[in-house]
Design an enzyme around this catalytic site. Structure first.
Site, mmCIF file in Angstrom:
data_model
loop_
_atom_site.group_PDB
_atom_site.id
_atom_site.type_symbol
_atom_site.label_atom_id
_atom_site.label_comp_id
_atom_site.label_asym_id
_atom_site.label_seq_id
_atom_site.Cartn_x
_atom_site.Cartn_y
_atom_site.Cartn_z
ATOM 1 N N ASP A 26 -120.500 -37.502 55.700
ATOM 2 C CA ASP A 26 -120.785 -37.573 54.263
ATOM 3 C C ASP A 26 -120.471 -36.223 53.654
ATOM 4 O O ASP A 26 -120.656 -35.181 54.298
ATOM 5 C CB ASP A 26 -122.250 -37.936 53.997
ATOM 6 C CG ASP A 26 -122.503 -38.166 52.507
ATOM 7 O OD1 ASP A 26 -122.159 -39.250 52.006
ATOM 8 O OD2 ASP A 26 -123.019 -37.240 51.856
ATOM 9 N N GLU A 73 -120.670 -33.822 49.853
ATOM 10 C CA GLU A 73 -121.011 -33.627 48.452
ATOM 11 C C GLU A 73 -119.876 -32.814 47.841
ATOM 12 O O GLU A 73 -119.276 -31.963 48.515
ATOM 13 C CB GLU A 73 -122.349 -32.903 48.296
ATOM 14 C CG GLU A 73 -123.525 -33.571 48.991
ATOM 15 C CD GLU A 73 -123.789 -34.998 48.549
ATOM 16 O OE1 GLU A 73 -123.392 -35.351 47.413
ATOM 17 O OE2 GLU A 73 -124.390 -35.758 49.327
ATOM 18 N N HIS A 129 -128.335 -37.872 48.862
ATOM 19 C CA HIS A 129 -127.360 -37.048 48.130
ATOM 20 C C HIS A 129 -127.310 -35.612 48.633
ATOM 21 O O HIS A 129 -126.884 -34.717 47.920
ATOM 22 C CB HIS A 129 -127.593 -37.084 46.611
ATOM 23 C CG HIS A 129 -127.471 -38.462 46.032
ATOM 24 N ND1 HIS A 129 -126.308 -39.194 46.087
ATOM 25 C CD2 HIS A 129 -128.377 -39.247 45.410
ATOM 26 C CE1 HIS A 129 -126.500 -40.358 45.506
ATOM 27 N NE2 HIS A 129 -127.754 -40.423 45.097
ATOM 28 N N ASP A 160 -127.637 -37.907 54.219
ATOM 29 C CA ASP A 160 -126.947 -39.175 53.980
ATOM 30 C C ASP A 160 -126.200 -39.639 55.227
ATOM 31 O O ASP A 160 -126.095 -40.839 55.490
ATOM 32 C CB ASP A 160 -125.968 -39.033 52.811
ATOM 33 C CG ASP A 160 -126.667 -39.129 51.458
ATOM 34 O OD1 ASP A 160 -127.905 -39.286 51.444
ATOM 35 O OD2 ASP A 160 -125.969 -39.059 50.436
#
Length: 248
Positions: free
Chosen positions: A75, A77, A212, A217
């Protein structure tokens, strides 16, 4: 993303190739001024899961039982949604093999400016990133960590394409790893009203906090992935079977 090795991958997914046939296809990919020997070293580091054995080249998922496959759950960001102008600001990844977590990867990435809406979603601000490693160092470490594992993510195309573009932009080459989307897998194996990660986190009683953020995540995605694997039809054996099941 360039389709440099698409012809080779397509053939390998259908059948193993003799070493000579494989080198011939590599020569085509290398082009007029390329060398098959150099291209061989490049493709070995491209992320395509290959097995070289008995003078043949195999697509590893065709041979590997699902439980023995190397999956990397990922994952990211980012500071925006367009990989052409934005960049990752955090990467989390977990290696999953033989039903166990074998390695984890987590890093923030230096970035001078973070839009306010991104901070509201992730909690990450520019001050948190002021002493974080530079993007080239993190991307290099991540690509080595990923290796030729199957790239697994929730809504995989976003994470995969974003990282692939970033890696290429900073000189590490595009990703060619096989990818698997846990949204698509969940839709094939779970009956749920919705399939967003946040919803499945509660619906499946995973109850992880701090969504998030990349590694958190990733941990939630791994739990979804494990539950989905428990619900697979009994006739699926290899990781190639799994990938084809998701597509049908």
């Amino acid at each position: 993303m360039p389709k440099h090795y698409d012809k080779i991958i397509s053939k390998l997914q259908k059948r193993p190739l003799s070493h000579n046939e494989f080198l011939s296809l590599l020569s085509e990919a290398a082009g007029l001024f390329g060398e098959s020997a150099s291209e061989l070293e490049i493709i070995k580091g491209s992320g395509i899961p290959l097995v070289f054995a008995h003078d043949k080249v195999y697509y590893r998922p065709s041979l590997t039982p699902i439980e023995s496959e190397s999956f990397c759950i990922i994952d990211i960001e980012t500071n925006g949604h367009n990989p052409l102008i934005h960049r990752p600001i955090e990467i989390g990844a977990i290696k999953f093999h033989n039903g166990k977590i074998t390695e984890t990867f987590e890093s923030l990435i230096f970035c001078e400016e973070i839009p306010e809406y991104i901070t509201k979603i992730t909690g990450i601000n520019a001050q948190m990133l002021s002493n974080a490693p530079k993007i080239t160092k993190v991307l290099e470490s991540f690509k080595l960590f990923l290796g030729d594992s199957i790239f697994v993510a929730h809504n995989v195309n976003f994470d995969y394409n974003f990282l692939s573009h970033s890696l290429a932009h900073y000189g590490f080459g595009y990703l060619y790893n096989t990818k698997l989307c846990t949204i698509a897998l969940a839709k094939k194996t779970l009956q749920a009203p919705r399939y967003s990660l946040g919803f499945l986190n509660e619906f499946l009683k995973i109850h992880h906090q701090n969504l998030h953020r990349a590694l958190q995540d990733t941990k939630t995605t791994l739990e979804v992935f494990k539950i989905c694997l428990q619900n697979l039809p009994a006739n699926l054996y290899t990781s190639k079977d799994l990938l084809e099941f998701i597509k049908t």
